[in-house]
Design a protein around this motif. Structure first.
Motif, short mmCIF file in Angstrom:
data_model
loop_
_atom_site.label_atom_id
_atom_site.label_comp_id
_atom_site.label_asym_id
_atom_site.label_seq_id
_atom_site.Cartn_x
_atom_site.Cartn_y
_atom_site.Cartn_z
N LEU A 99 13.38 6.37 -18.05
CA LEU A 99 12.73 5.08 -17.84
C LEU A 99 11.42 4.99 -18.61
N ARG A 100 10.77 6.11 -18.82
CA ARG A 100 9.50 6.14 -19.55
C ARG A 100 9.68 6.27 -21.06
N SER A 101 10.90 6.45 -21.51
CA SER A 101 11.14 6.72 -22.93
C SER A 101 10.91 5.50 -23.80
N GLY A 102 10.98 4.31 -23.22
CA GLY A 102 10.85 3.08 -24.01
C GLY A 102 12.07 2.77 -24.85
N ARG A 103 13.17 3.50 -24.64
CA ARG A 103 14.36 3.31 -25.45
C ARG A 103 15.39 2.46 -24.71
N ASN A 104 16.33 1.93 -25.45
CA ASN A 104 17.32 1.02 -24.89
C ASN A 104 18.39 1.80 -24.14
N LEU A 105 18.47 1.59 -22.82
CA LEU A 105 19.31 2.41 -21.95
C LEU A 105 20.59 1.70 -21.56
N LEU A 106 21.64 2.50 -21.37
CA LEU A 106 22.91 1.99 -20.84
C LEU A 106 23.43 2.98 -19.81
N GLU A 107 23.67 2.48 -18.60
CA GLU A 107 24.28 3.31 -17.56
C GLU A 107 25.79 3.15 -17.59
N LEU A 108 26.48 4.30 -17.51
CA LEU A 108 27.93 4.34 -17.47
C LEU A 108 28.40 4.81 -16.10
N GLY A 109 29.53 4.30 -15.64
CA GLY A 109 30.02 4.78 -14.37
C GLY A 109 31.43 4.31 -14.08
N ARG A 110 31.98 4.84 -12.98
CA ARG A 110 33.29 4.47 -12.45
C ARG A 110 34.38 4.46 -13.52
#
Length: 256
Positions: A99-110
């Motif tokens: 969260l602190r990285s400043g980078r564009n995040l994508l959560e994967l699941g299920r």
């Protein structure tokens, strides 16, 4: 985004009917096969759902011959996570480094496949659909929980220890379990690496081949009947040969 190859179509779900078809496949796999349960599981309708579902994009692979949904993945970006108060993964892992990285995040699941389509082309199409989504949205960090079946850490000591000693995330990406279960149960020199890797689920092995890492500590999810690890992948540092298998012919923007 929609891609049609052979008899498989990969696309994002549109509307409630698509979502219910996805949730029915998840019920068949996670509830019927693996013994999961949860507050929003509907056994009468055979639907596996949770409160996060409306905030995810749901990637689905259909067999065009039968019209059946045979593979699914749910994907959430940071703006949608903010709407619900956080990522699903935050119920199990502390994500501050990401969260602190400043980078564009994508959560994967299920992620799951229909039992009749495992070991075949459906998984390739699911991952190719994911690759197109990552390119389209310029994703830099992918992460999410991945599971071992069962809740007995002792029986999973060798594969968990192998992941800890050989595939632990670098400090700047090292998330940590909130209900910490140590993964370094066995000393590295006492691990039978071949036997340990054979016990690692195929999905986790796929991430490792691409250059992914695991966070620090496991999480025992009694409701879902699993031991979970958090997988983290920096898309800029993926194994180029492995990634190219799924991205060939795709361009930034997600088209082919």
């Amino acid at each position: 985004m929609t891609a049609l190859t052979d008899s498989f179509q990969t696309r994002l779900a549109q509307g409630d009917e698509d979502l219910h078809r996805i949730q029915r496949l998840r019920y068949d796999v996670f509830v019927s096969e693996l013994g999961a349960d949860g507050a929003m599981v509907d056994h009468d309708q055979r639907i596996e759902a949770d409160r996060f579902d409306p905030y995810f994009d749901h990637l689905m692979v259909e067999d065009e011959t039968s019209g059946q949904v045979v593979g699914v993945y749910r994907l959430m970006q940071r703006d949608k996570a903010a709407q619900i108060g956080g990522f699903y993964t935050e119920t199990e892992f502390e994500l501050t480094p990401l969260l602190r990285s400043g980078r564009n995040l994508l959560e994967l699941g299920r992620s799951c496949l229909h039992r009749d389509y495992r070991g075949g082309a459906a998984m390739y199409h699911l991952w190719r659909g994911l690759a197109a989504y990552v390119l389209e949205h310029d994703i830099e960090i992918m992460f999410g929980t991945a599971s071992f079946h069962g809740t007995d850490i002792a029986t999973l000591a060798e594969p968990l220890s192998l992941l800890h000693h050989r595939h632990l995330a670098p400090e700047n990406l090292r998330v940590r379990s909130t209900n910490f279960e140590p993964m370094d149960v066995i000393a590295e020199d006492a691990i039978d690496r071949r036997r340990g890797m054979l016990a690692v689920p195929p999905l986790i092995k796929s991430y490792l081949r691409l250059g992914g890492f695991v966070g620090d500590g496991a999480y025992v999810d009694h409701a879902f009947n699993t031991v979970d690890v958090c997988l983290v992948m920096d898309t800029h540092k993926m194994n180029a040969a492995q990634a190219g298998h799924y991205t060939k012919g795709l361009t930034p923007g997600g088209s082919s």
